[in-house]
Structure formats: C-alpha cells, structure tokens
Design a protein around this motif. Structure first.
Motif, PDB file in Angstrom:
ATOM      1  N   THR A  49      25.963   7.371   3.927  1.00 22.24           N
ATOM      2  CA  THR A  49      26.478   6.008   3.839  1.00 22.24           C
ATOM      3  C   THR A  49      25.696   5.223   2.801  1.00 22.24           C
ATOM      4  O   THR A  49      24.468   5.342   2.707  1.00 22.24           O
ATOM      5  CB  THR A  49      26.396   5.299   5.203  1.00 22.24           C
ATOM      6  OG1 THR A  49      25.094   5.497   5.776  1.00 22.24           O
ATOM      7  CG2 THR A  49      27.433   5.845   6.160  1.00 22.24           C
ATOM      8  N   VAL A  50      26.415   4.429   2.020  1.00 22.60           N
ATOM      9  CA  VAL A  50      25.831   3.618   0.946  1.00 22.60           C
ATOM     10  C   VAL A  50      26.292   2.179   1.146  1.00 22.60           C
ATOM     11  O   VAL A  50      27.497   1.905   1.184  1.00 22.60           O
ATOM     12  CB  VAL A  50      26.276   4.129  -0.437  1.00 22.60           C
ATOM     13  CG1 VAL A  50      25.731   3.219  -1.543  1.00 22.60           C
ATOM     14  CG2 VAL A  50      25.824   5.571  -0.654  1.00 22.60           C
ATOM     15  N   GLY A  51      25.339   1.271   1.280  1.00 18.69           N
ATOM     16  CA  GLY A  51      25.704  -0.114   1.501  1.00 18.69           C
ATOM     17  C   GLY A  51      24.497  -1.024   1.471  1.00 18.69           C
ATOM     18  O   GLY A  51      23.434  -0.662   0.964  1.00 18.69           O
ATOM     19  N   ASP A  52      24.667  -2.203   2.077  1.00 16.07           N
ATOM     20  CA  ASP A  52      23.629  -3.233   2.017  1.00 16.07           C
ATOM     21  C   ASP A  52      22.952  -3.400   3.373  1.00 16.07           C
ATOM     22  O   ASP A  52      22.963  -2.493   4.210  1.00 16.07           O
ATOM     23  CB  ASP A  52      24.238  -4.544   1.513  1.00 16.07           C
ATOM     24  CG  ASP A  52      25.406  -5.032   2.377  1.00 16.07           C
ATOM     25  OD1 ASP A  52      25.549  -4.568   3.534  1.00 16.07           O
ATOM     26  OD2 ASP A  52      26.173  -5.889   1.909  1.00 16.07           O
ATOM     27  N   CYS A  83      20.560  -0.250   1.811  1.00 23.75           N
ATOM     28  CA  CYS A  83      19.320  -0.949   1.499  1.00 23.75           C
ATOM     29  C   CYS A  83      19.604  -2.444   1.343  1.00 23.75           C
ATOM     30  O   CYS A  83      20.598  -2.828   0.718  1.00 23.75           O
ATOM     31  CB  CYS A  83      18.729  -0.381   0.213  1.00 23.75           C
ATOM     32  SG  CYS A  83      17.031  -0.866  -0.118  1.00 23.75           S
ATOM     33  N   GLY A  84      18.756  -3.261   1.913  1.00 22.33           N
ATOM     34  CA  GLY A  84      18.974  -4.700   1.869  1.00 22.33           C
ATOM     35  C   GLY A  84      19.039  -5.255   0.459  1.00 22.33           C
ATOM     36  O   GLY A  84      18.269  -4.858  -0.418  1.00 22.33           O
ATOM     37  N   GLY A  85      19.966  -6.181   0.232  1.00 21.81           N
ATOM     38  CA  GLY A  85      20.055  -6.907  -1.027  1.00 21.81           C
ATOM     39  C   GLY A  85      20.796  -6.232  -2.145  1.00 21.81           C
ATOM     40  O   GLY A  85      21.004  -6.829  -3.202  1.00 21.81           O
ATOM     41  N   GLY A  92      18.622  -4.298  -4.959  1.00 23.67           N
ATOM     42  CA  GLY A  92      18.087  -4.785  -3.706  1.00 23.67           C
ATOM     43  C   GLY A  92      16.652  -4.362  -3.484  1.00 23.67           C
ATOM     44  O   GLY A  92      15.893  -4.155  -4.432  1.00 23.67           O
ATOM     45  N   ASP A  93      16.296  -4.232  -2.215  1.00 20.46           N
ATOM     46  CA  ASP A  93      14.928  -3.903  -1.840  1.00 20.46           C
ATOM     47  C   ASP A  93      14.491  -2.531  -2.338  1.00 20.46           C
ATOM     48  O   ASP A  93      13.295  -2.260  -2.424  1.00 20.46           O
ATOM     49  CB  ASP A  93      14.773  -3.960  -0.313  1.00 20.46           C
ATOM     50  CG  ASP A  93      14.986  -5.356   0.242  1.00 20.46           C
ATOM     51  OD1 ASP A  93      14.885  -6.328  -0.544  1.00 20.46           O
ATOM     52  OD2 ASP A  93      15.256  -5.486   1.449  1.00 20.46           O
ATOM     53  N   SER A 118      29.904  -5.250  -1.221  1.00 21.93           N
ATOM     54  CA  SER A 118      28.881  -6.112  -0.635  1.00 21.93           C
ATOM     55  C   SER A 118      28.977  -7.555  -1.099  1.00 21.93           C
ATOM     56  O   SER A 118      29.264  -7.840  -2.263  1.00 21.93           O
ATOM     57  CB  SER A 118      27.492  -5.566  -0.989  1.00 21.93           C
ATOM     58  OG  SER A 118      26.474  -6.464  -0.577  1.00 21.93           O
ATOM     59  N   SER A 119      28.661  -8.459  -0.179  1.00 14.44           N
ATOM     60  CA  SER A 119      28.590  -9.879  -0.523  1.00 14.44           C
ATOM     61  C   SER A 119      27.396 -10.176  -1.429  1.00 14.44           C
ATOM     62  O   SER A 119      27.313 -11.273  -2.000  1.00 14.44           O
ATOM     63  CB  SER A 119      28.495 -10.724   0.751  1.00 14.44           C
ATOM     64  OG  SER A 119      27.339 -10.403   1.492  1.00 14.44           O
ATOM     65  N   ASN A 120      26.479  -9.230  -1.591  1.00 12.67           N
ATOM     66  CA  ASN A 120      25.363  -9.440  -2.507  1.00 12.67           C
ATOM     67  C   ASN A 120      25.832  -9.602  -3.952  1.00 12.67           C
ATOM     68  O   ASN A 120      25.103 -10.168  -4.779  1.00 12.67           O
ATOM     69  CB  ASN A 120      24.370  -8.281  -2.421  1.00 12.67           C
ATOM     70  CG  ASN A 120      23.622  -8.259  -1.109  1.00 12.67           C
ATOM     71  OD1 ASN A 120      23.266  -9.298  -0.569  1.00 12.67           O
ATOM     72  ND2 ASN A 120      23.410  -7.074  -0.563  1.00 12.67           N
ATOM     73  N   ASP A 121      27.022  -9.095  -4.246  1.00  9.23           N
ATOM     74  CA  ASP A 121      27.562  -9.223  -5.596  1.00  9.23           C
ATOM     75  C   ASP A 121      28.284 -10.545  -5.820  1.00  9.23           C
ATOM     76  O   ASP A 121      28.737 -10.817  -6.944  1.00  9.23           O
ATOM     77  CB  ASP A 121      28.516  -8.062  -5.904  1.00  9.23           C
ATOM     78  CG  ASP A 121      27.780  -6.767  -6.170  1.00  9.23           C
ATOM     79  OD1 ASP A 121      26.653  -6.812  -6.708  1.00  9.23           O
ATOM     80  OD2 ASP A 121      28.327  -5.693  -5.859  1.00  9.23           O
TER      81      ASP A 121
END
Length: 228
Positions: A49-52, A83-85, A92-93, A118-121
């Motif tokens: 899995t790949v995500g935030d 990974c966060g961010g 991210g982190d 992700s909402s990070n974008d």
C-alpha cells in the motif's frame, strides 16, 4: 484464494529492515521476506500500500491503520509504504513523493499495489499534480508489470463541505490508473458526518475512523473481485 488461518504478516514504511531473506527495499521501507515453498506464507497474496498519513495510521498504535486491519481480515501479506505528508507531488516524512517508493515496489514484486491520491497535494499546481500522478503510476506499472494496480480516491475528513481538490486529485489518479489497465475505486467519504471518528486535529482518523475506512475499502475490493 482461500483464506489462511494465521494472522497476516505486516510491515510498515520508514522503518529500517533487519530481514535476511528476499530482496531488500530502500531504507525507508521494510521488505516482506520471500517465503519458502513450505512456508505458511507461501500461498498468500502479497499487497503493498502506498499513501499518506491516513493510510499509515498517524497518531495511533501500530496495527490500527486501515491497511493492517484489512490484512488481518483477509489474511494477506502486507507491506505498508504509506508515509505522513507525502503525495504524488509533495514530499513527506520519508523525504520523497510517491515516486520515491517505486524502487521498493520493484524489490517487493507484490501481487497487488494499492495507491491512494492525497490531500497533501492540495494547493500544488494542478498541472504538476496531474503530470506527477500519471508519471508515478506509469513508473509503478513498469516496476511491477504483473501486479494488479488499484487506485483509491482521496479521502477528506468528517466535514460535509468537501474541497474541489478531492475530485480533481481523484480524477487524476483515475486517469492514470486507466492508462496502466488498473482498477480505480471511488471509496467516497467514509468519515463524513462522524466527528467522533476524527482525532483532535480533525485531519487524522481515530481507530474507529480507520475501521470505517477499512470496511469501505474491503467492500469495494470485494465488489471488484480483487480481494475477499
């Protein structure tokens, strides 16, 4: 594939690996060991899995993130590279956007890859997000040519007022997944209307919120005949 009785083997991102067997992922990821033919892991599906931070379980105990809950329920071998961010554009982190995880995918050679927009974008140039999403997903396909690649839509918090970027980032991923003959799944907003399922920051889910995401993702994967 019939489920096996033992608990799923789960590894997570941003943790150094001490495994002796099998190909090693980069330092920020732990590689699942390559099973022997007689091993109890031998017939398990291998999922990455790949995500935030929603996928990594930010702020929660180890094992409470939804991918781990999914692995426990479906008896698969899981490597969670979330990974966060991070996002398709934002580092991210772990110091990289999603594209930096491609070498780990190549080393692991999973049966299924699950990647989530992700909402990070949000707030980044939309053209950059679109291009980064297309390029990264194609790199994933090149790294794991025989894997099923599943894209999941962007999840927001409990607020009913969902930003427009949720739709645009999800559509970018849907287009990229289509280009590599993958499966895109719109998971909707499983946290919407449930403020008690959010941590105090109103960004990250509580254990109950993670459970809600897992239940939604599992149902959608089952409907798509990808995971039962």
């Amino acid at each position: 594939m019939p489920a096996l009785a033992a608990a799923a083997l789960v590894t997570s991102a941003c943790t150094p690996s001490n495994a002796d067997a099998g190909p090693q992922a980069p330092a920020f990821a732990v590689a699942s060991p390559t099973p022997n033919p007689t091993s109890k892991w031998a017939n398990r599906l291998r999922i990455v899995t790949v995500g935030d931070s929603l996928m990594s379980g930010y702020g929660l105990d180890l094992g409470q993130a939804w991918p781990t809950l999914l692995a426990d329920k479906t008896h698969v071998t899981l490597t969670n590279l979330a990974c966060g961010g991070m996002g398709f554009v934002v580092s991210g982190d772990c110091g990289t956007p999603y594209s930096g995880l491609v070498p780990a995918l190549a080393a692991l050679q999973p049966d299924i890859v699950i990647v989530q927009s992700s909402s990070n974008d949000f707030g980044e140039d939309p053209d950059d997000v679109r291009a980064g999403t297309l390029t990264t997903v194609q790199e994933m396909r090149n790294a794991v040519p025989h894997a099923v690649i599943v894209g999941l839509s962007t999840i927001w918090n409990d607020d009913a007022d969902v930003p427009d970027e949720v739709e645009s980032t999800s559509e970018d991923l849907q287009s990229a997944i289509s280009d590599v003959d993958g499966t895109f799944i719109d998971v909707g907003q499983p946290l919407q209307g449930h403020p008690a399922w959010m941590q105090e920051d109103d960004v990250h889910p509580t254990p109950r919120g993670q459970q809600a995401i897992e239940e939604t993702v599992h149902a959608k994967l089952s409907d798509a005949h990808i995971l039962h």
